[in-house]
Design an enzyme around this catalytic site. Structure first.
Site, short mmCIF file in Angstrom:
data_model
loop_
_atom_site.label_atom_id
_atom_site.label_comp_id
_atom_site.label_asym_id
_atom_site.label_seq_id
_atom_site.Cartn_x
_atom_site.Cartn_y
_atom_site.Cartn_z
N TYR A 58 -70.34 -97.89 5.17
CA TYR A 58 -70.26 -98.16 6.60
C TYR A 58 -71.05 -99.44 6.89
CZ TYR A 58 -68.64 -93.31 7.34
OH TYR A 58 -67.95 -92.13 7.31
N LEU A 211 -62.54 -85.75 18.34
CA LEU A 211 -62.00 -86.37 19.56
C LEU A 211 -60.98 -87.45 19.21
CD1 LEU A 211 -65.19 -86.61 21.80
CD2 LEU A 211 -63.42 -84.84 21.78
N ARG A 213 -61.15 -90.21 17.47
CA ARG A 213 -61.65 -91.57 17.70
C ARG A 213 -61.63 -91.95 19.18
NH1 ARG A 213 -58.91 -90.53 13.43
NH2 ARG A 213 -59.84 -90.98 11.41
N GLY A 214 -61.90 -90.97 20.02
CA GLY A 214 -61.95 -91.20 21.46
C GLY A 214 -60.64 -90.98 22.17
N SER A 217 -60.80 -87.86 24.19
CA SER A 217 -62.11 -87.67 24.82
C SER A 217 -62.01 -87.55 26.33
CB SER A 217 -63.03 -88.84 24.48
OG SER A 217 -62.56 -90.04 25.10
#
Length: 334
Positions: A58, A211, A213-214, A217
Protein backbone atom coordinates in the site's frame (compact mmCIF):
# COMPACT_ATOMS: atom_id res chain seq x y z
CA UNK A 1 -21.99 1.68 21.41
CA UNK A 2 -20.53 -1.46 22.95
CA UNK A 3 -17.59 -3.06 21.18
CA UNK A 4 -18.11 -6.79 21.02
CA UNK A 5 -15.52 -9.37 20.03
CA UNK A 6 -15.58 -12.18 17.51
CA UNK A 7 -13.29 -15.17 16.98
CA UNK A 8 -10.89 -15.01 14.05
CA UNK A 9 -11.50 -18.66 13.25
CA UNK A 10 -10.97 -21.53 15.67
CA UNK A 11 -7.18 -21.10 15.71
CA UNK A 12 -7.05 -17.30 15.78
CA UNK A 13 -7.48 -14.61 18.42
CA UNK A 14 -10.61 -12.83 19.58
CA UNK A 15 -10.82 -9.51 17.76
CA UNK A 16 -13.15 -6.54 17.80
CA UNK A 17 -16.43 -6.99 15.93
CA UNK A 18 -15.24 -4.37 13.44
CA UNK A 19 -11.72 -3.96 12.10
CA UNK A 20 -10.10 -0.89 10.54
CA UNK A 21 -8.84 -1.24 6.98
CA UNK A 22 -6.10 1.36 6.61
CA UNK A 23 -5.35 1.16 2.88
CA UNK A 24 -7.26 4.32 1.93
CA UNK A 25 -5.06 6.35 4.28
CA UNK A 26 -2.18 5.84 1.85
CA UNK A 27 -3.38 4.86 -1.59
CA UNK A 28 -6.01 4.28 -4.25
CA UNK A 29 -8.82 6.58 -3.08
CA UNK A 30 -7.37 10.02 -3.58
CA UNK A 31 -5.50 12.27 -1.17
CA UNK A 32 -5.62 11.53 2.55
CA UNK A 33 -4.50 13.70 5.44
CA UNK A 34 -1.72 12.07 7.47
CA UNK A 35 -2.60 13.82 10.71
CA UNK A 36 -6.27 12.88 10.39
CA UNK A 37 -5.31 9.31 9.47
CA UNK A 38 -3.25 8.90 12.64
CA UNK A 39 -6.04 10.50 14.67
CA UNK A 40 -8.54 8.06 13.13
CA UNK A 41 -6.39 5.07 14.08
CA UNK A 42 -6.13 6.43 17.62
CA UNK A 43 -9.90 6.98 17.76
CA UNK A 44 -10.48 3.42 16.58
CA UNK A 45 -8.20 2.00 19.27
CA UNK A 46 -9.89 4.19 21.89
CA UNK A 47 -13.29 2.86 20.78
CA UNK A 48 -12.10 -0.72 21.29
CA UNK A 49 -11.17 -1.64 17.72
CA UNK A 50 -8.31 -4.13 17.91
CA UNK A 51 -7.80 -5.27 14.31
CA UNK A 52 -5.79 -3.01 11.98
CA UNK A 53 -5.39 -4.21 8.39
CA UNK A 54 -2.69 -3.18 5.94
CA UNK A 55 -0.51 -4.41 3.08
CA UNK A 56 3.20 -3.93 2.56
CA UNK A 57 2.49 -2.72 -0.98
CA UNK A 58 0.00 0.00 0.00
CA UNK A 59 1.87 3.02 -1.38
CA UNK A 60 5.05 0.90 -1.23
CA UNK A 61 5.35 0.70 2.55
CA UNK A 62 3.76 4.07 3.36
CA UNK A 63 0.75 2.48 5.05
CA UNK A 64 2.82 0.26 7.31
CA UNK A 65 4.94 3.23 8.35
CA UNK A 66 1.79 5.24 9.02
CA UNK A 67 0.41 2.49 11.28
CA UNK A 68 3.80 2.21 13.00
CA UNK A 69 3.74 5.96 13.66
CA UNK A 70 0.20 5.76 15.05
CA UNK A 71 1.06 2.83 17.32
CA UNK A 72 4.15 4.54 18.70
CA UNK A 73 2.10 7.62 19.57
CA UNK A 74 -0.79 5.66 21.12
CA UNK A 75 -1.08 5.06 24.88
CA UNK A 76 0.63 1.82 25.88
CA UNK A 77 -2.63 0.07 26.77
CA UNK A 78 -4.12 0.87 23.38
CA UNK A 79 -0.94 -0.05 21.53
CA UNK A 80 -0.85 -3.42 23.24
CA UNK A 81 -4.44 -4.24 22.25
CA UNK A 82 -3.75 -3.69 18.54
CA UNK A 83 -3.57 -6.73 16.28
CA UNK A 84 -2.02 -6.03 12.89
CA UNK A 85 -2.95 -8.01 9.78
CA UNK A 86 -0.52 -7.68 6.85
CA UNK A 87 -0.87 -8.73 3.22
CA UNK A 88 2.29 -9.28 1.20
CA UNK A 89 3.39 -10.51 -2.19
CA UNK A 90 2.12 -7.82 -4.57
CA UNK A 91 5.05 -6.40 -6.54
CA UNK A 92 5.20 -2.69 -7.35
CA UNK A 93 7.44 -0.61 -9.57
CA UNK A 94 8.89 2.82 -8.63
CA UNK A 95 6.13 4.42 -10.70
CA UNK A 96 3.46 2.55 -8.72
CA UNK A 97 2.82 -0.02 -11.45
CA UNK A 98 1.71 -3.54 -10.56
CA UNK A 99 4.22 -6.25 -11.50
CA UNK A 100 2.59 -9.48 -10.34
CA UNK A 101 2.81 -11.57 -7.17
CA UNK A 102 5.63 -13.41 -5.42
CA UNK A 103 4.87 -16.27 -3.04
CA UNK A 104 8.28 -17.97 -2.98
CA UNK A 105 9.34 -18.98 0.55
CA UNK A 106 12.46 -16.79 0.50
CA UNK A 107 10.40 -13.82 -0.66
CA UNK A 108 7.80 -14.44 2.07
CA UNK A 109 10.49 -14.17 4.76
CA UNK A 110 12.08 -11.13 3.14
CA UNK A 111 8.74 -9.33 2.91
CA UNK A 112 8.12 -10.10 6.59
CA UNK A 113 11.50 -8.68 7.64
CA UNK A 114 10.75 -5.34 6.00
CA UNK A 115 7.19 -5.22 7.37
CA UNK A 116 8.39 -5.80 10.93
CA UNK A 117 10.82 -2.92 10.52
CA UNK A 118 8.31 -0.49 9.01
CA UNK A 119 5.64 -1.31 11.58
CA UNK A 120 8.08 -1.16 14.47
CA UNK A 121 6.81 -4.41 15.98
CA UNK A 122 8.43 -7.72 16.90
CA UNK A 123 5.70 -9.85 15.36
CA UNK A 124 2.84 -9.68 12.85
CA UNK A 125 -0.47 -10.97 14.17
CA UNK A 126 -1.95 -12.24 10.87
CA UNK A 127 0.18 -12.66 7.75
CA UNK A 128 -1.17 -13.55 4.31
CA UNK A 129 -0.29 -13.37 0.64
CA UNK A 130 -2.50 -10.77 -1.07
CA UNK A 131 -3.23 -12.92 -4.12
CA UNK A 132 -2.21 -16.42 -5.09
CA UNK A 133 1.09 -16.60 -6.95
CA UNK A 134 0.23 -18.83 -9.95
CA UNK A 135 3.83 -20.04 -10.17
CA UNK A 136 4.20 -21.15 -6.54
CA UNK A 137 2.08 -23.86 -4.89
CA UNK A 138 0.10 -22.46 -1.98
CA UNK A 139 1.63 -25.19 0.20
CA UNK A 140 5.07 -23.61 -0.22
CA UNK A 141 3.85 -20.10 0.58
CA UNK A 142 1.84 -21.18 3.63
CA UNK A 143 4.70 -23.43 4.72
CA UNK A 144 7.01 -20.42 4.79
CA UNK A 145 4.53 -18.46 6.92
CA UNK A 146 4.29 -21.49 9.24
CA UNK A 147 8.07 -21.32 9.71
CA UNK A 148 7.73 -17.65 10.65
CA UNK A 149 5.08 -18.69 13.19
CA UNK A 150 7.49 -21.24 14.67
CA UNK A 151 10.18 -18.54 14.90
CA UNK A 152 7.83 -16.10 16.64
CA UNK A 153 7.71 -13.49 13.88
CA UNK A 154 4.08 -14.25 12.96
CA UNK A 155 1.22 -15.33 15.21
CA UNK A 156 -1.45 -16.52 12.77
CA UNK A 157 -1.67 -17.58 9.11
CA UNK A 158 -4.21 -15.94 6.83
CA UNK A 159 -5.30 -16.17 3.22
CA UNK A 160 -6.69 -13.58 0.83
CA UNK A 161 -9.02 -13.79 -2.18
CA UNK A 162 -8.62 -17.50 -2.89
CA UNK A 163 -11.16 -20.18 -3.76
CA UNK A 164 -12.36 -23.26 -1.93
CA UNK A 165 -9.77 -25.70 -3.34
CA UNK A 166 -6.84 -23.44 -2.44
CA UNK A 167 -8.29 -22.91 1.04
CA UNK A 168 -8.41 -26.66 1.60
CA UNK A 169 -4.85 -27.15 0.37
CA UNK A 170 -3.57 -24.34 2.56
CA UNK A 171 -5.41 -25.63 5.64
CA UNK A 172 -3.97 -29.10 5.07
CA UNK A 173 -0.47 -27.59 5.20
CA UNK A 174 -0.77 -25.56 8.42
CA UNK A 175 -3.52 -24.10 10.64
CA UNK A 176 -5.17 -21.18 8.85
CA UNK A 177 -7.03 -18.67 11.04
CA UNK A 178 -8.62 -16.32 8.57
CA UNK A 179 -9.57 -15.60 4.98
CA UNK A 180 -9.75 -11.97 3.90
CA UNK A 181 -12.13 -11.49 1.01
CA UNK A 182 -14.57 -8.95 -0.36
CA UNK A 183 -18.07 -9.37 0.99
CA UNK A 184 -20.93 -6.89 0.97
CA UNK A 185 -24.54 -6.54 -0.06
CA UNK A 186 -23.43 -6.19 -3.67
CA UNK A 187 -20.46 -8.61 -3.57
CA UNK A 188 -21.84 -11.95 -2.43
CA UNK A 189 -19.81 -14.37 -4.52
CA UNK A 190 -18.41 -16.17 -1.46
CA UNK A 191 -21.79 -17.49 -0.37
CA UNK A 192 -21.93 -20.51 -2.70
CA UNK A 193 -18.60 -22.28 -2.07
CA UNK A 194 -16.09 -20.22 -0.12
CA UNK A 195 -18.20 -19.45 2.95
CA UNK A 196 -19.32 -23.07 3.48
CA UNK A 197 -15.71 -24.23 3.07
CA UNK A 198 -14.20 -21.88 5.63
CA UNK A 199 -16.96 -22.70 8.09
CA UNK A 200 -16.33 -26.41 7.66
CA UNK A 201 -12.63 -25.84 8.36
CA UNK A 202 -13.07 -23.39 11.26
CA UNK A 203 -11.54 -20.45 9.39
CA UNK A 204 -12.82 -16.92 10.06
CA UNK A 205 -13.59 -14.23 7.51
CA UNK A 206 -12.39 -10.64 7.52
CA UNK A 207 -14.67 -8.97 5.01
CA UNK A 208 -13.28 -5.98 3.14
CA UNK A 209 -15.20 -3.72 0.77
CA UNK A 210 -18.28 -3.81 3.01
CA UNK A 211 -19.31 -0.43 1.57
CA UNK A 212 -17.97 -1.36 -1.87
CA UNK A 213 -15.35 1.41 -1.82
CA UNK A 214 -17.94 3.98 -0.80
CA UNK A 215 -20.43 3.03 -3.52
CA UNK A 216 -23.06 1.85 -1.04
CA UNK A 217 -22.09 4.22 1.76
CA UNK A 218 -24.91 6.62 0.97
CA UNK A 219 -22.36 9.40 0.44
CA UNK A 220 -21.31 8.76 -3.16
CA UNK A 221 -23.03 10.78 -5.90
CA UNK A 222 -23.18 10.37 -9.66
CA UNK A 223 -21.51 13.72 -10.29
CA UNK A 224 -18.50 13.11 -8.06
CA UNK A 225 -15.21 13.78 -9.84
CA UNK A 226 -12.53 11.14 -9.23
CA UNK A 227 -8.81 11.83 -9.56
CA UNK A 228 -6.56 9.88 -11.91
CA UNK A 229 -5.02 7.96 -8.99
CA UNK A 230 -8.40 6.93 -7.57
CA UNK A 231 -9.09 3.23 -8.11
CA UNK A 232 -12.78 3.97 -8.58
CA UNK A 233 -12.04 5.90 -11.77
CA UNK A 234 -11.22 2.51 -13.34
CA UNK A 235 -13.67 0.32 -11.40
CA UNK A 236 -16.47 -1.08 -13.60
CA UNK A 237 -19.09 -0.48 -10.91
CA UNK A 238 -18.39 3.26 -10.94
CA UNK A 239 -18.75 3.74 -14.70
CA UNK A 240 -21.65 5.22 -16.68
CA UNK A 241 -24.81 3.16 -16.69
CA UNK A 242 -23.33 0.77 -14.12
CA UNK A 243 -22.96 3.62 -11.64
CA UNK A 244 -26.47 4.90 -12.22
CA UNK A 245 -27.90 1.39 -11.73
CA UNK A 246 -25.89 0.81 -8.56
CA UNK A 247 -26.85 4.17 -7.06
CA UNK A 248 -30.49 3.25 -7.62
CA UNK A 249 -29.86 0.22 -5.41
CA UNK A 250 -28.43 2.56 -2.79
CA UNK A 251 -31.57 4.69 -2.89
CA UNK A 252 -33.71 1.60 -2.32
CA UNK A 253 -31.49 0.77 0.67
CA UNK A 254 -31.74 4.35 1.92
CA UNK A 255 -35.51 4.02 2.33
CA UNK A 256 -35.01 1.05 4.66
CA UNK A 257 -32.29 2.84 6.59
CA UNK A 258 -34.45 5.92 7.07
CA UNK A 259 -37.29 3.81 8.44
CA UNK A 260 -34.90 2.50 11.08
CA UNK A 261 -33.40 5.90 11.78
CA UNK A 262 -29.89 4.90 10.71
CA UNK A 263 -27.58 5.77 7.83
CA UNK A 264 -27.12 3.78 4.63
CA UNK A 265 -23.56 2.93 5.64
CA UNK A 266 -24.70 1.68 9.02
CA UNK A 267 -27.33 -0.63 7.59
CA UNK A 268 -24.89 -1.98 4.98
CA UNK A 269 -22.28 -2.74 7.66
CA UNK A 270 -24.94 -4.19 9.98
CA UNK A 271 -25.99 -6.53 7.18
CA UNK A 272 -22.46 -7.95 6.97
CA UNK A 273 -22.36 -8.27 10.77
CA UNK A 274 -25.62 -10.22 10.60
CA UNK A 275 -24.14 -12.89 8.35
CA UNK A 276 -22.40 -14.68 11.19
CA UNK A 277 -20.23 -14.35 14.28
CA UNK A 278 -17.29 -15.68 12.26
CA UNK A 279 -17.27 -12.61 9.96
CA UNK A 280 -15.43 -9.42 10.94
CA UNK A 281 -16.17 -6.46 8.66
CA UNK A 282 -13.26 -4.12 7.88
CA UNK A 283 -14.32 -0.50 7.62
CA UNK A 284 -12.12 1.71 5.48
CA UNK A 285 -12.70 4.97 7.36
CA UNK A 286 -10.03 7.62 6.70
CA UNK A 287 -11.60 10.24 8.96
CA UNK A 288 -12.93 10.24 12.48
CA UNK A 289 -16.45 11.23 11.45
CA UNK A 290 -16.68 8.30 9.05
CA UNK A 291 -15.29 6.00 11.75
CA UNK A 292 -17.94 7.19 14.20
CA UNK A 293 -20.65 6.50 11.63
CA UNK A 294 -19.30 3.00 10.96
CA UNK A 295 -19.08 2.15 14.65
CA UNK A 296 -22.75 3.07 14.97
CA UNK A 297 -23.55 -0.07 12.97
CA UNK A 298 -22.77 -2.08 16.09
CA UNK A 299 -25.96 -0.71 17.66
CA UNK A 300 -28.15 -1.59 14.67
CA UNK A 301 -30.27 -4.71 15.11
CA UNK A 302 -31.68 -6.15 11.91
CA UNK A 303 -34.88 -8.08 12.52
CA UNK A 304 -36.06 -10.78 10.09
CA UNK A 305 -38.40 -8.26 8.46
CA UNK A 306 -35.49 -5.86 7.96
CA UNK A 307 -33.34 -8.54 6.38
CA UNK A 308 -36.19 -9.54 4.06
CA UNK A 309 -36.66 -5.91 3.00
CA UNK A 310 -32.94 -5.52 2.35
CA UNK A 311 -32.90 -8.71 0.31
CA UNK A 312 -35.79 -7.46 -1.79
CA UNK A 313 -34.16 -4.06 -2.31
CA UNK A 314 -30.69 -5.42 -3.08
CA UNK A 315 -30.87 -9.10 -4.03
CA UNK A 316 -27.76 -11.18 -4.65
CA UNK A 317 -26.26 -10.39 -8.04
CA UNK A 318 -28.07 -7.06 -8.31
CA UNK A 319 -24.95 -4.94 -8.86
CA UNK A 320 -23.91 -3.86 -12.34
CA UNK A 321 -20.26 -4.36 -13.25
CA UNK A 322 -17.43 -6.48 -11.85
CA UNK A 323 -15.78 -5.47 -8.60
CA UNK A 324 -12.36 -5.06 -10.29
CA UNK A 325 -11.19 -4.24 -13.82
CA UNK A 326 -10.71 -7.30 -16.03
CA UNK A 327 -6.93 -7.52 -15.56
CA UNK A 328 -7.31 -7.69 -11.77
CA UNK A 329 -10.29 -10.05 -11.88
CA UNK A 330 -7.96 -12.54 -13.58
CA UNK A 331 -6.00 -12.85 -10.31
CA UNK A 332 -9.06 -13.75 -8.22
CA UNK A 333 -10.13 -17.32 -7.54
CA UNK A 334 -13.37 -16.65 -5.67
Amino acid sequence: MTMRTRPLGTTGPQVSALGLGCMGMSALYGEADRTESVATIHAALEAGVTLLDTGDFYAMGHNEMLIGEALRAAPATRREQALVSVKFGALRGPDGSWLGYDGRPAAVKSFAAYSLQRLGVDHIDVYRIARLDPDVPIEETVGAIAELVEQGYVRHIGLSEVGAETIRRAAATAPVSDLQIEYSLISRGIEDEVLPTVRELGIGITAYGVLSRGLISGHFTADRQLGAGDFRAMSPRFQGDNLRHNLNLVEALRKIAEQKGVSVAQIAIAWVLSRGEDIVPLVGARRRDRLTEALGALDVTLEPADLAAIEEAVPAGAAAGDRYPAAQMAHLES
